[in-house]
Enzyme design. Structure first.
Site, PDB file in Angstrom:
ATOM      1  N   HIS A   1      -9.757   1.570 -10.554  1.00  0.00           N
ATOM      2  CA  HIS A   1      -9.250   2.480  -9.513  1.00  0.00           C
ATOM      3  C   HIS A   1      -7.811   2.885  -9.796  1.00  0.00           C
ATOM      4  CE1 HIS A   1      -7.893   3.808  -5.522  1.00  0.00           C
ATOM      5  NE2 HIS A   1      -7.057   2.807  -5.499  1.00  0.00           N
ATOM      6  N   PHE A   2      -6.936   1.893  -9.958  1.00  0.00           N
ATOM      7  CA  PHE A   2      -5.527   2.297  -9.942  1.00  0.00           C
ATOM      8  C   PHE A   2      -5.021   2.846 -11.270  1.00  0.00           C
ATOM      9  CE2 PHE A   2      -3.541  -1.338 -11.961  1.00  0.00           C
ATOM     10  CZ  PHE A   2      -4.113  -2.500 -11.450  1.00  0.00           C
ATOM     11  N   HIS A   3      -5.820   2.719 -12.336  1.00  0.00           N
ATOM     12  CA  HIS A   3      -5.370   3.386 -13.563  1.00  0.00           C
ATOM     13  C   HIS A   3      -5.651   4.892 -13.501  1.00  0.00           C
ATOM     14  CE1 HIS A   3      -4.662  -0.612 -15.121  1.00  0.00           C
ATOM     15  NE2 HIS A   3      -3.978  -0.049 -16.099  1.00  0.00           N
TER      16      HIS A   3
ATOM     17  N   HIS B   1       0.846  -1.191   0.000  1.00  0.00           N
ATOM     18  CA  HIS B   1       0.000   0.000   0.000  1.00  0.00           C
ATOM     19  C   HIS B   1       0.882   1.242   0.000  1.00  0.00           C
ATOM     20  CE1 HIS B   1      -3.306   2.722   0.027  1.00  0.00           C
ATOM     21  NE2 HIS B   1      -2.630   3.397   0.940  1.00  0.00           N
TER      22      HIS B   1
ATOM     23  N   ARG C   1     -11.024  -9.273 -12.027  1.00  0.00           N
ATOM     24  CA  ARG C   1      -9.812  -8.634 -12.539  1.00  0.00           C
ATOM     25  C   ARG C   1      -8.843  -9.738 -12.962  1.00  0.00           C
ATOM     26  NH1 ARG C   1      -6.078  -6.637  -7.541  1.00  0.00           N
ATOM     27  NH2 ARG C   1      -4.732  -6.060  -9.246  1.00  0.00           N
ATOM     28  N   ARG C   2      -7.765  -9.386 -13.683  1.00  0.00           N
ATOM     29  CA  ARG C   2      -6.727 -10.356 -14.030  1.00  0.00           C
ATOM     30  C   ARG C   2      -7.324 -11.614 -14.644  1.00  0.00           C
ATOM     31  NH1 ARG C   2      -3.038  -9.903  -8.521  1.00  0.00           N
ATOM     32  NH2 ARG C   2      -1.655  -8.369  -9.435  1.00  0.00           N
TER      33      ARG C   2
ATOM     34  N   TYR D   1       2.142   5.567  -2.332  1.00  0.00           N
ATOM     35  CA  TYR D   1       2.544   6.943  -1.977  1.00  0.00           C
ATOM     36  C   TYR D   1       3.978   7.214  -2.421  1.00  0.00           C
ATOM     37  CZ  TYR D   1      -1.821   6.511   0.370  1.00  0.00           C
ATOM     38  OH  TYR D   1      -3.138   6.267   0.603  1.00  0.00           O
TER      39      TYR D   1
HETATM   40 FE1  HAS Z   1      -5.503   2.466  -4.001  1.00  0.00          FE
HETATM   41  C1  HAS Z   1      -5.940  -0.960  -4.440  1.00  0.00           C
HETATM   42  C2  HAS Z   1      -7.450   2.340  -1.153  1.00  0.00           C
HETATM   43  C3  HAS Z   1      -4.777   5.774  -3.286  1.00  0.00           C
HETATM   44  C4  HAS Z   1      -2.974   2.420  -6.346  1.00  0.00           C
HETATM   45  N1  HAS Z   1      -4.656   1.039  -5.171  1.00  0.00           N
HETATM   46  C5  HAS Z   1      -4.986  -0.305  -5.212  1.00  0.00           C
HETATM   47  C6  HAS Z   1      -4.164  -0.990  -6.195  1.00  0.00           C
HETATM   48  C7  HAS Z   1      -3.284  -0.054  -6.686  1.00  0.00           C
HETATM   49  C8  HAS Z   1      -3.617   1.215  -6.050  1.00  0.00           C
HETATM   50  C9  HAS Z   1      -2.164  -0.290  -7.714  1.00  0.00           C
HETATM   51  O1  HAS Z   1      -8.526   0.266   0.742  1.00  0.00           O
HETATM   52  C10 HAS Z   1      -4.288  -2.468  -6.602  1.00  0.00           C
HETATM   53  C11 HAS Z   1      -3.282  -3.331  -5.911  1.00  0.00           C
HETATM   54  C12 HAS Z   1      -3.513  -4.758  -6.439  1.00  0.00           C
HETATM   55  O2  HAS Z   1      -3.005  -5.049  -7.547  1.00  0.00           O
HETATM   56  O3  HAS Z   1      -4.232  -5.521  -5.796  1.00  0.00           O
HETATM   57  N2  HAS Z   1      -6.051   3.802  -2.564  1.00  0.00           N
HETATM   58  C13 HAS Z   1      -6.891   3.562  -1.509  1.00  0.00           C
HETATM   59  C14 HAS Z   1      -7.097   4.791  -0.745  1.00  0.00           C
HETATM   60  C15 HAS Z   1      -6.329   5.757  -1.328  1.00  0.00           C
HETATM   61  C16 HAS Z   1      -5.674   5.136  -2.465  1.00  0.00           C
HETATM   62  C17 HAS Z   1      -7.998   4.968   0.460  1.00  0.00           C
HETATM   63  N3  HAS Z   1      -4.182   3.815  -4.711  1.00  0.00           N
HETATM   64  C18 HAS Z   1      -4.034   5.124  -4.281  1.00  0.00           C
HETATM   65  C19 HAS Z   1      -2.960   5.775  -5.001  1.00  0.00           C
HETATM   66  C20 HAS Z   1      -2.449   4.829  -5.861  1.00  0.00           C
HETATM   67  C21 HAS Z   1      -3.224   3.609  -5.656  1.00  0.00           C
HETATM   68  C22 HAS Z   1      -2.523   7.220  -4.781  1.00  0.00           C
HETATM   69  C23 HAS Z   1      -1.339   4.909  -6.818  1.00  0.00           C
HETATM   70  C24 HAS Z   1      -0.609   6.009  -7.059  1.00  0.00           C
HETATM   71  N4  HAS Z   1      -6.512   1.008  -3.040  1.00  0.00           N
HETATM   72  C25 HAS Z   1      -7.197   1.144  -1.836  1.00  0.00           C
HETATM   73  C26 HAS Z   1      -7.657  -0.177  -1.388  1.00  0.00           C
HETATM   74  C27 HAS Z   1      -7.249  -1.103  -2.315  1.00  0.00           C
HETATM   75  C28 HAS Z   1      -6.527  -0.350  -3.330  1.00  0.00           C
HETATM   76  C29 HAS Z   1      -8.418  -0.505  -0.158  1.00  0.00           C
HETATM   77  C30 HAS Z   1      -7.447  -2.632  -2.280  1.00  0.00           C
HETATM   78  C31 HAS Z   1      -8.735  -2.993  -2.942  1.00  0.00           C
HETATM   79  C32 HAS Z   1      -8.861  -4.504  -3.028  1.00  0.00           C
HETATM   80  O4  HAS Z   1      -9.859  -5.019  -2.514  1.00  0.00           O
HETATM   81  O5  HAS Z   1      -7.938  -5.171  -3.573  1.00  0.00           O
HETATM   82  C33 HAS Z   1      -6.203   7.201  -0.814  1.00  0.00           C
HETATM   83  O6  HAS Z   1      -4.874   7.645  -0.854  1.00  0.00           O
HETATM   84  C34 HAS Z   1      -7.100   8.124  -1.597  1.00  0.00           C
HETATM   85  C35 HAS Z   1      -7.026   9.553  -1.042  1.00  0.00           C
HETATM   86  C36 HAS Z   1      -8.075  10.370  -1.704  1.00  0.00           C
HETATM   87  C37 HAS Z   1      -9.233  10.737  -1.137  1.00  0.00           C
HETATM   88  C38 HAS Z   1     -10.361  11.210  -1.997  1.00  0.00           C
HETATM   89  C39 HAS Z   1     -10.745  12.584  -1.807  1.00  0.00           C
HETATM   90  C40 HAS Z   1      -9.605  13.539  -2.108  1.00  0.00           C
HETATM   91  C41 HAS Z   1      -9.857  14.741  -2.661  1.00  0.00           C
HETATM   92  C42 HAS Z   1      -8.749  15.745  -2.807  1.00  0.00           C
HETATM   93  C43 HAS Z   1      -7.513  15.159  -3.378  1.00  0.00           C
HETATM   94  C44 HAS Z   1      -7.265  15.813  -4.703  1.00  0.00           C
HETATM   95  C45 HAS Z   1      -5.999  16.192  -5.076  1.00  0.00           C
HETATM   96  C46 HAS Z   1      -5.842  16.726  -6.463  1.00  0.00           C
HETATM   97  C47 HAS Z   1      -4.802  16.062  -4.176  1.00  0.00           C
HETATM   98  C48 HAS Z   1      -9.437  10.709   0.321  1.00  0.00           C
HETATM   99  C49 HAS Z   1     -11.210  15.123  -3.118  1.00  0.00           C
HETATM  100  C50 HAS Z   1      -5.194  18.130  -6.454  1.00  0.00           C
HETATM  101  C51 HAS Z   1      -6.178  19.155  -6.237  1.00  0.00           C
HETATM  102  C52 HAS Z   1      -6.754  19.913  -7.247  1.00  0.00           C
HETATM  103  C53 HAS Z   1      -6.591  21.366  -7.252  1.00  0.00           C
HETATM  104  C54 HAS Z   1      -7.685  19.373  -8.312  1.00  0.00           C
HETATM  105 CU    CU Z   2      -3.817   0.024  -0.534  1.00  0.00          CU
END
Ligand code: HAS
Ligand code: CU
Length: 563
Positions: free
Chosen positions: A384-386, A233, A447-448, A237
């Protein structure tokens, strides 16, 4: 532009003032060549999820869907990211601190990672390691896959030690000053990643390499998965924070503004150091051997790790608004239209930010203990991750190359128009892909899965997903166009004959930062060792009880090689 100088002399003096430019260029270009190979397999996967099997074209080079998917995941998620991030983690702090780095160490770092890439390629191209980029046991790859991966991880950690050395050298010459912002954010990223990598290094070096060499009978799948997700995870980051460094410390300048809050940026990175790692069980909600209470704790900690991203949105939006208003923007939203949308580097990164929001919302669904089972192991996850590593990170790095490659080589960007088109096609292609795959995931398409190659009697299994499958196929076409556009710009810029005169190349768009005194909150935020120890304590609390149980109750399983 004053004029150009003949190529021969140009090469000699392009790097003389800043020799770190050359090794940085090697890191960046190697990463993007890896991404080109990995990305070209992407449309084949999108067509697979549209029910179209084009894998026959790739034979005999690529012998199966799973070999192709392994190459796609490893080159894009591990190789591309590690090489580009390592180049950035060196170059931006070196130039911000105005110090001389240990070039030999940097080239050794590059060599270690290239060796890892070539060794891992042996196992993958020989069709002996179709273990995907998560390489879960009991699937067992060739030893070269694990040794190659280990070298790349070691290489990705190496910049930490050089940066710590350069920071302490700089602090001696600037006593009483806090670490400058880009160096600070780079160090926090690398400290987080070094702590996080303990899981995967233990899994690969202690278990998988001896296992693949026949020195170990079997490995425990639950323990391996837990050690993997301990790292995997926070690796997201490691992929994201270098993009955040550009969004905080470079893009505001490109917008004609400044960073509106230096200390809020530092606070966000402290939170990432503290909360990125103790959350890995949110990938294992359906794993039988993890106690539900710990899954719930990791789920809640995952919600915590969303906070620094919210802070980032607030600070970055404020910084962009500042720039938009300096450009004459009026009213509540009038500043948005005044931003430099014609600048490909700027627009690529704003599109990356917007994509991050989409993926982040999905991430909160993923992290929810009760919602996750609906989407776990479905096409929702690649959807999600794309939007995350595939766009927030990748499109940001592409956007950075539109000034960074001309900056490093003193060659003009081949075409800003093509670069803009590449950015929009990549963004729209990825949003269409995300729509199709999230939707298929909700219809329980796995998936996969080689769904375009299913047996006759299973052909209609996902008939109700025909619409999102069609949408996913469209995304494959859009992304293929984006690939052609982007790499045309990259290679045409790199292969250009002419160079501009010294000083005519684009500058690094650092936000203006003044030397700040180390006192009060800034002094506390600047105490890296304190925050690193706090992070280690939180990780031990979140993981040690479960890991002790798993280590003492291992069920070793022999390797499977279904290829
Ligand atoms: Fe994720 C699965 C939860 C962020 C990548 N994620 C994956 C996998 C990948 C991946 C590669 O909880 C698949 C792994 C596999 O092959 O099995 N992910 C999260 C959460 C966040 C999150 C809570 N993921 C990322 C990032 C990735 C990434 C960043 C790559 C760079 N993810 C999961 C979970 C799984 C998961 C489970 C497992 C699912 C499963 O069952 O297998 C958080 O970091 C998200 C934070 C964002 C928010 C949303 C609101 C934020 C807002 C403001 C941010 C906007 C910005 C833009 C900074 C809390 C509204 C700039 C601002 C402007 C001015 C526009
Ligand atoms: Cu994760």
């Amino acid at each position: 532009m004053v004029g150009s100088i003949p190529n021969s002399r140009a090469i000699a003096d392009v790097y003389s003032a800043h020799p770190e430019k050359k090794v940085t260029l090697y890191f960046i270009v190697t990463g993007f060549v890896a991404l080109l190979v990995g990305a070209l397999l992407g449309p084949f996967q999108a067509f697979n999820y549209a029910g179209i099997n084009l894998y026959g074209i790739l034979k005999p080079l690529i012998r199966s869907y799973y070999q192709g998917l392994t190459i796609h995941g490893v080159l894009n998620a591990i190789v591309f990211t590690s090489f580009v991030i390592t180049g950035l983690m060196y170059y931006l702090p070196i130039r911000e601190l105005k110090v001389k780095a240990n070039l030999t160490y940097m080239w050794i770092n590059y060599g270690v990672m290239v060796a890892g890439l070539l060794i891992a390629a042996l196992g993958i191209l020989a069709n002996t390691s179709n273990v995907l980029y998560t390489f879960y046991p009991p699937l067992q790859g060739h030893w070269s896959f694990y040794i190659g991966a280990a070298l790349i991880v070691v290489g990705s950690i190496m910049p930490l030690f050089e940066l710590l050395r350069l920071r302490s050298k700089w602090k001696r010459e600037h006593s009483g000053a806090v670490t400058p912002i880009v160096t600070y954010m780079s160090l926090m990223t690398l400290l987080m990643w070094t702590l996080a990598s303990v899981g995967i290094v233990t899994e690969v070096v202690w278990f998988l390499i001896p296992w693949s060499l026949g020195l170990r009978e079997g490995v425990d799948p639950l323990l391996s998965r837990t050690l993997f997700w301990f790292t995997a995870h926070p690796i997201v980051y490691y992929w994201l924070l270098p993009a955040y460094i550009s969004w905080y410390a470079l893009v505001p300048k490109q917008a004609g503004g400044e960073l509106v809050s230096d200390s809020l940026a530092r606070l966000a990175f402290v939170m990432f150091l503290l909360f990125s790692t103790p959350v890995g069980f949110h990938h294992q909600f359906t794993d039988p051997g993890v106690p539900a209470a710990w899954k719930m704790i990791h789920s809640m900690l995952t919600m915590f790790v969303g906070i620094p991203s919210m802070l980032t949105a607030f600070t970055v939006a404020g910084s962009l608004e500042y720039g938009g208003r300096l450009r004459g923007g009026k009213g509540v939203l009038g500043w948005i239209g005044k931003l430099p949308w014609g600048n490909a580097s700027f627009t690529a990164q704003i599109l990356a930010m917007l994509s991050f929001i989409v993926g982040g919302a999905g991430g909160i669904v993923n992290a929810s203990f009760s919602l996750n089972p609906l989407i776990h192991k479905t096409a929702w996850i690649p959807g999600h991750f794309h939007t995350k590593v595939g766009t927030a990170t990748t499109l940001t790095f592409m956007g950075m190359t539109f000034w960074l490659i001309p900056h490093l080589t003193r060659k003009k960007l081949y075409s800003n128009t093509l670069a803009l088109a590449a950015s929009w096609f990549w963004f729209i292609g990825m949003m269409v892909f995300a729509l199709g795959m999230h939707w298929q995931g909700l219809l329980s398409v796995p998936r996969r899965a080689f769904i375009s190659g299913m047996a006759e009697n299973l052909k209609n299994l996902y008939a109700d997903a025909a619409t999102p499958q069609f949408i996913t196929g469209i995304s494959g076409v859009l992304l293929l166009i984006a690939i052609i556009l982007y790499w045309t710009v990259l290679f045409a810029t790199l292969l250009a004959k002419e160079r501009v005169d010294e000083g005519q190349e684009p500058k690094i768009p650092f936000v203006t930062s003044r030397e700040m005194r180390s006192e009060g909150t800034l002094k506390l935020l600047d105490n890296l060792l304190f925050w690193f120890i706090m992070a280690v304590i939180i990780v031990l609390v979140a993981y040690l009880p479960s890991l002790i149980t798993m280590f003492s109750n291992q069920i070793p399983v022999p390797g499977l090689k279904p290829w």
